[in-house]
Write a protein that holds these residues in place. Structure first.
Motif, PDB file in Angstrom:
ATOM      1  N   LYS A 241       0.824  -1.206   0.000  1.00  0.00           N
ATOM      2  CA  LYS A 241       0.000   0.000   0.000  1.00  0.00           C
ATOM      3  C   LYS A 241       0.858   1.256   0.000  1.00  0.00           C
ATOM      4  CE  LYS A 241      -3.759  -2.342   2.304  1.00  0.00           C
ATOM      5  NZ  LYS A 241      -3.311  -3.666   2.022  1.00  0.00           N
ATOM      6  N   ILE A 242       0.602   2.105  -0.960  1.00  0.00           N
ATOM      7  CA  ILE A 242       1.185   3.437  -1.032  1.00  0.00           C
ATOM      8  C   ILE A 242      -0.012   4.379  -1.080  1.00  0.00           C
ATOM      9  CG2 ILE A 242       2.534   5.048  -2.398  1.00  0.00           C
ATOM     10  CD1 ILE A 242       4.064   2.637  -3.502  1.00  0.00           C
ATOM     11  N   TYR A 243      -0.057   5.292  -0.143  1.00  0.00           N
ATOM     12  CA  TYR A 243      -1.207   6.174  -0.048  1.00  0.00           C
ATOM     13  C   TYR A 243      -0.891   7.564  -0.567  1.00  0.00           C
ATOM     14  CZ  TYR A 243      -2.998   2.481   2.915  1.00  0.00           C
ATOM     15  OH  TYR A 243      -3.418   1.270   3.387  1.00  0.00           O
TER      16      TYR A 243
ATOM     17  N   GLN B 268       5.606  11.588  -4.876  1.00  0.00           N
ATOM     18  CA  GLN B 268       6.156  10.524  -4.043  1.00  0.00           C
ATOM     19  C   GLN B 268       7.265   9.738  -4.722  1.00  0.00           C
ATOM     20  OE1 GLN B 268       2.702   8.168  -3.081  1.00  0.00           O
ATOM     21  NE2 GLN B 268       2.450   9.260  -1.159  1.00  0.00           N
ATOM     22  N   ASP B 269       7.384   9.867  -6.019  1.00  0.00           N
ATOM     23  CA  ASP B 269       8.345   9.058  -6.764  1.00  0.00           C
ATOM     24  C   ASP B 269       9.014   9.904  -7.848  1.00  0.00           C
ATOM     25  OD1 ASP B 269       9.776   7.230  -8.267  1.00  0.00           O
ATOM     26  OD2 ASP B 269       8.105   5.834  -8.506  1.00  0.00           O
ATOM     27  N   PRO B 270      10.217  10.408  -7.565  1.00  0.00           N
ATOM     28  CA  PRO B 270      10.890  11.286  -8.530  1.00  0.00           C
ATOM     29  C   PRO B 270      11.259  10.607  -9.854  1.00  0.00           C
ATOM     30  CG  PRO B 270      12.255  10.918  -6.584  1.00  0.00           C
ATOM     31  CD  PRO B 270      10.957  10.227  -6.344  1.00  0.00           C
ATOM     32  N   SER B 271      11.160   9.290  -9.925  1.00  0.00           N
ATOM     33  CA  SER B 271      11.488   8.615 -11.185  1.00  0.00           C
ATOM     34  C   SER B 271      10.341   8.693 -12.196  1.00  0.00           C
ATOM     35  CB  SER B 271      11.842   7.145 -10.929  1.00  0.00           C
ATOM     36  OG  SER B 271      10.692   6.419 -10.544  1.00  0.00           O
ATOM     37  N   ILE B 272       9.173   9.132 -11.770  1.00  0.00           N
ATOM     38  CA  ILE B 272       8.033   9.255 -12.680  1.00  0.00           C
ATOM     39  C   ILE B 272       8.277  10.416 -13.633  1.00  0.00           C
ATOM     40  CG2 ILE B 272       5.581   9.840 -12.817  1.00  0.00           C
ATOM     41  CD1 ILE B 272       5.168   8.264 -10.258  1.00  0.00           C
ATOM     42  N   LEU B 273       8.094  10.149 -14.918  1.00  0.00           N
ATOM     43  CA  LEU B 273       8.327  11.163 -15.946  1.00  0.00           C
ATOM     44  C   LEU B 273       7.131  12.098 -16.046  1.00  0.00           C
ATOM     45  CD1 LEU B 273       9.811   8.806 -18.660  1.00  0.00           C
ATOM     46  CD2 LEU B 273      11.045  10.277 -17.068  1.00  0.00           C
TER      47      LEU B 273
END
Length: 88
Positions: free
Chosen positions: A12-14, A45-50
């Motif tokens: 789970k990631i909220y 939450q996730d800097p790898s997302i383009l």
């Protein structure tokens, strides 16, 4: 009416969505605006997302223009602030 019961076995990631957003902005938002808003909340939450217009357009199967319109709409409503990189 039957009740719906939700379960998930996945990690789970909220993502926190303000009640004010749901109450004030969600009822009038377009499908693209909602997708962009939720995707941007996830990307925080996730800097790898383009986050290019083309990447988001491909992901949501819309044109980059629709993504740009959604971003401008959220900016006009005060939900986000856009900064433009100089391409020179």
């Amino acid at each position: 009416m039957k009740k719906l019961s939700l379960r998930s076995e996945a990690e789970k990631i909220y993502i926190e969505i303000p009640a004010e957003f749901i109450d004030l902005f969600m009822p009038e938002a377009t499908e693209e605006e909602l997708k962009v808003y939720l995707y941007l909340k996830r990307a925080l939450q996730d800097p790898s997302i383009l986050l290019s217009l083309h990447d988001m357009a491909d992901l949501f199967d819309v044109t980059p223009k629709k993504i740009a319109q959604a971003l401008v709409s959220w900016e006009e409503k005060g939900i986000l602030s856009l900064e433009y990189a100089d391409r020179s």
